[in-house]
Design a protein around this motif. Structure first.
Motif, PDB file in Angstrom:
ATOM      1  N   THR A 208       0.839  -1.196   0.000  1.00  0.00           N
ATOM      2  CA  THR A 208       0.000   0.000   0.000  1.00  0.00           C
ATOM      3  C   THR A 208       0.875   1.248   0.000  1.00  0.00           C
ATOM      4  O   THR A 208       1.823   1.351   0.775  1.00  0.00           O
ATOM      5  N   GLU A 209       0.570   2.177  -0.879  1.00  0.00           N
ATOM      6  CA  GLU A 209       1.320   3.421  -0.986  1.00  0.00           C
ATOM      7  C   GLU A 209       0.388   4.615  -0.792  1.00  0.00           C
ATOM      8  O   GLU A 209      -0.757   4.598  -1.256  1.00  0.00           O
ATOM      9  N   TRP A 210       0.895   5.640  -0.115  1.00  0.00           N
ATOM     10  CA  TRP A 210       0.141   6.866   0.090  1.00  0.00           C
ATOM     11  C   TRP A 210       0.451   7.848  -1.023  1.00  0.00           C
ATOM     12  O   TRP A 210       1.590   7.976  -1.471  1.00  0.00           O
ATOM     13  N   THR A 213      -0.090  13.810  -3.020  1.00  0.00           N
ATOM     14  CA  THR A 213      -0.935  14.988  -3.186  1.00  0.00           C
ATOM     15  C   THR A 213      -2.172  14.987  -2.308  1.00  0.00           C
ATOM     16  O   THR A 213      -2.705  16.032  -1.982  1.00  0.00           O
ATOM     17  N   ASP A 214      -2.644  13.815  -1.934  1.00  0.00           N
ATOM     18  CA  ASP A 214      -3.823  13.750  -1.062  1.00  0.00           C
ATOM     19  C   ASP A 214      -3.666  12.575  -0.107  1.00  0.00           C
ATOM     20  O   ASP A 214      -2.596  11.984  -0.008  1.00  0.00           O
ATOM     21  N   GLU A 215      -4.718  12.248   0.588  1.00  0.00           N
ATOM     22  CA  GLU A 215      -4.654  11.184   1.585  1.00  0.00           C
ATOM     23  C   GLU A 215      -5.114   9.842   1.047  1.00  0.00           C
ATOM     24  O   GLU A 215      -5.364   8.916   1.816  1.00  0.00           O
ATOM     25  N   SER A 216      -5.238   9.714  -0.259  1.00  0.00           N
ATOM     26  CA  SER A 216      -5.673   8.453  -0.845  1.00  0.00           C
ATOM     27  C   SER A 216      -4.525   7.452  -0.869  1.00  0.00           C
ATOM     28  O   SER A 216      -3.351   7.814  -0.759  1.00  0.00           O
ATOM     29  N   THR A 217      -4.874   6.184  -1.030  1.00  0.00           N
ATOM     30  CA  THR A 217      -3.868   5.124  -1.096  1.00  0.00           C
ATOM     31  C   THR A 217      -4.098   4.282  -2.356  1.00  0.00           C
ATOM     32  O   THR A 217      -5.175   4.300  -2.948  1.00  0.00           O
ATOM     33  N   LYS A 218      -3.055   3.572  -2.736  1.00  0.00           N
ATOM     34  CA  LYS A 218      -3.170   2.633  -3.831  1.00  0.00           C
ATOM     35  C   LYS A 218      -2.295   1.430  -3.519  1.00  0.00           C
ATOM     36  O   LYS A 218      -1.362   1.514  -2.715  1.00  0.00           O
ATOM     37  N   VAL A 219      -2.609   0.315  -4.146  1.00  0.00           N
ATOM     38  CA  VAL A 219      -1.817  -0.901  -3.963  1.00  0.00           C
ATOM     39  C   VAL A 219      -0.906  -1.055  -5.172  1.00  0.00           C
ATOM     40  O   VAL A 219      -1.373  -1.191  -6.305  1.00  0.00           O
ATOM     41  N   ALA A 220       0.385  -1.002  -4.930  1.00  0.00           N
ATOM     42  CA  ALA A 220       1.366  -1.101  -6.008  1.00  0.00           C
ATOM     43  C   ALA A 220       1.632  -2.561  -6.362  1.00  0.00           C
ATOM     44  O   ALA A 220       1.376  -3.479  -5.571  1.00  0.00           O
ATOM     45  N   THR A 221       2.150  -2.770  -7.549  1.00  0.00           N
ATOM     46  CA  THR A 221       2.552  -4.106  -8.002  1.00  0.00           C
ATOM     47  C   THR A 221       3.987  -4.375  -7.559  1.00  0.00           C
ATOM     48  O   THR A 221       4.857  -3.527  -7.726  1.00  0.00           O
ATOM     49  N   PHE A 222       4.241  -5.556  -6.993  1.00  0.00           N
ATOM     50  CA  PHE A 222       5.605  -5.916  -6.636  1.00  0.00           C
ATOM     51  C   PHE A 222       6.352  -6.272  -7.909  1.00  0.00           C
ATOM     52  O   PHE A 222       6.009  -7.230  -8.605  1.00  0.00           O
ATOM     53  N   ASP A 223       7.381  -5.489  -8.237  1.00  0.00           N
ATOM     54  CA  ASP A 223       8.083  -5.684  -9.506  1.00  0.00           C
ATOM     55  C   ASP A 223       9.576  -5.947  -9.349  1.00  0.00           C
ATOM     56  O   ASP A 223      10.318  -5.918 -10.339  1.00  0.00           O
ATOM     57  N   LYS A 224      10.028  -6.222  -8.139  1.00  0.00           N
ATOM     58  CA  LYS A 224      11.447  -6.505  -7.927  1.00  0.00           C
ATOM     59  C   LYS A 224      11.730  -7.989  -8.146  1.00  0.00           C
ATOM     60  O   LYS A 224      12.161  -8.716  -7.252  1.00  0.00           O
ATOM     61  N   ILE A 225      11.459  -8.433  -9.361  1.00  0.00           N
ATOM     62  CA  ILE A 225      11.633  -9.834  -9.729  1.00  0.00           C
ATOM     63  C   ILE A 225      12.576  -9.892 -10.928  1.00  0.00           C
ATOM     64  O   ILE A 225      12.355  -9.207 -11.933  1.00  0.00           O
ATOM     65  N   TYR A 226      13.626 -10.706 -10.825  1.00  0.00           N
ATOM     66  CA  TYR A 226      14.687 -10.689 -11.826  1.00  0.00           C
ATOM     67  C   TYR A 226      15.014 -12.107 -12.318  1.00  0.00           C
ATOM     68  O   TYR A 226      14.882 -13.088 -11.586  1.00  0.00           O
ATOM     69  N   ASP A 227      15.467 -12.158 -13.565  1.00  0.00           N
ATOM     70  CA  ASP A 227      15.908 -13.417 -14.173  1.00  0.00           C
ATOM     71  C   ASP A 227      17.422 -13.534 -14.007  1.00  0.00           C
ATOM     72  O   ASP A 227      18.185 -12.829 -14.658  1.00  0.00           O
ATOM     73  N   ALA A 228      17.847 -14.425 -13.111  1.00  0.00           N
ATOM     74  CA  ALA A 228      19.278 -14.653 -12.888  1.00  0.00           C
ATOM     75  C   ALA A 228      19.672 -16.067 -13.280  1.00  0.00           C
ATOM     76  O   ALA A 228      20.640 -16.615 -12.764  1.00  0.00           O
ATOM     77  N   THR A 229      18.936 -16.661 -14.218  1.00  0.00           N
ATOM     78  CA  THR A 229      19.222 -18.038 -14.627  1.00  0.00           C
ATOM     79  C   THR A 229      20.528 -18.133 -15.407  1.00  0.00           C
ATOM     80  O   THR A 229      21.165 -19.181 -15.428  1.00  0.00           O
ATOM     81  N   ASN A 230      20.933 -17.049 -16.047  1.00  0.00           N
ATOM     82  CA  ASN A 230      22.163 -17.059 -16.843  1.00  0.00           C
ATOM     83  C   ASN A 230      23.263 -16.214 -16.217  1.00  0.00           C
ATOM     84  O   ASN A 230      24.246 -15.883 -16.891  1.00  0.00           O
TER      85      ASN A 230
END
Length: 308
Positions: A208-210, A213-230
């Protein structure tokens, strides 16, 4: 060692090293001595997504990189002579040799440690120090970034509608019993301490991120995913992956901080708390071979379009 991936002759070098280990001519590398870690982040802030204060992408030193293909290969012969990993049949000896570098990793300059090498001097951050520092396990008053290596047992990044989850998590089975014991020992830093009963080790994070500019919130996507197979190096050099591309059974490196949150009636002081692993990133080190496609659908188009 290069800050990117190993050179093309990496597989040949590891093959020669593995043969020496099998013949008893080379011993396992030792973890570096414990000690206070050098500063790797802001001196007055707790870890963030972009700068975890323990593992910046632009650091000049590189962790183990291993440039081998991630699956298939030579089979699982003489595994116990190479390492104490609980390897599965599909894991090649070259992959097993590569994984050993990850489970024994220790770098005090950046406060990055494989879970079994976290210094015994690690303590909760000072109360009243940098913002939220008292929530994190620290060495030298800097949060520790812990490496958890294992096979994926479960994941929860999106709901059934494909929307981001307010709290994401991933569960892994550590590759070594020693790593499981080390992880549960860290989780036992709760107060009061409780026995850990799950066979899996979990890392989670609130998304959850605030709004600025205002007091609203949103749910961010977890994007810290990496391909380390090579190969593994700077994250800015690694291909990105999406959560649905993480497969159950894949070998992953989960980077996490050990944090705590208050559980007692007194929310102003650290009288009672629970420890947990806070998820920072997931690196896919090897994909478990499977015949089923890695998609969100259980059915193929051919099956759905069949006419009778």
């Amino acid at each position: 060692m290069s800050s990117r991936t190993r050179s093309a002759n990496g597989p040949a070098e590891r093959a020669a090293k593995r043969q020496r280990m099998i013949d008893g001519e080379e011993s396992s590398p030792q973890a570096t001595p414990e000690g206070n870690a050098a500063s790797v982040g802001s001196s007055d802030t707790a870890p963030t997504d972009e700068d975890t204060a323990v593992a910046r992408d632009d650091h000049s030193r590189a962790p183990p990189s291993g440039a081998t293909s991630s699956s298939g290969g030579e089979g699982n012969q003489s595994v116990q002579k190479v390492t104490d990993l609980n390897a599965e049949e599909w894991m090649s000896l070259d992959l097993i040799d590569r994984l050993k570098d990850f489970v024994t990793f220790s770098e005090k300059e950046t406060n990055r440690y494989a879970v079994s090498t976290v210094p015994s001097s690690a303590r909760w951050g000072v109360v009243g120090g940098a913002k939220d520092l008292d929530r994190y396990l620290c060495v030298g008053e800097k949060p520790v970034l812990i490496w958890l290596v294992g096979t994926v047992a479960s994941k929860w990044f999106a709901n059934r509608m494909g929307r981001p989850q307010e709290k994401v998590n991933i569960g892994i089975v550590p590759l070594r019993q020693k790593d499981y014991a080390s992880a549960t020992s860290l989780l036992a830093k709760s107060k009061p301490s409780k026995a850990y009963e799950s066979p899996n080790i979990y890392a989670s994070r609130f998304m959850t991120e605030w709004s600025d500019t205002d007091e609203s919130t949103k749910v961010a996507t977890f994007d810290k995913i990496y391909d380390a197979t090579n190969g593994f190096g700077r994250k800015s050099d690694l291909p990105m992956k999406r959560a649905h591309q993480i497969g159950v059974g894949d070998v992953v490196l989960v980077e996490a901080a050990l944090t705590r949150y208050k559980t007692g009636l007194n929310k102003w002081r650290w009288e009672e708390w629970k420890a947990q692993f806070e998820l920072h990133s997931v690196c896919i080190l090897a994909e478990k071979p499977c015949q089923a496609p890695r998609t969100e659908s259980f059915f193929s188009g051919d099956e759905a379009d069949t006419t009778l």
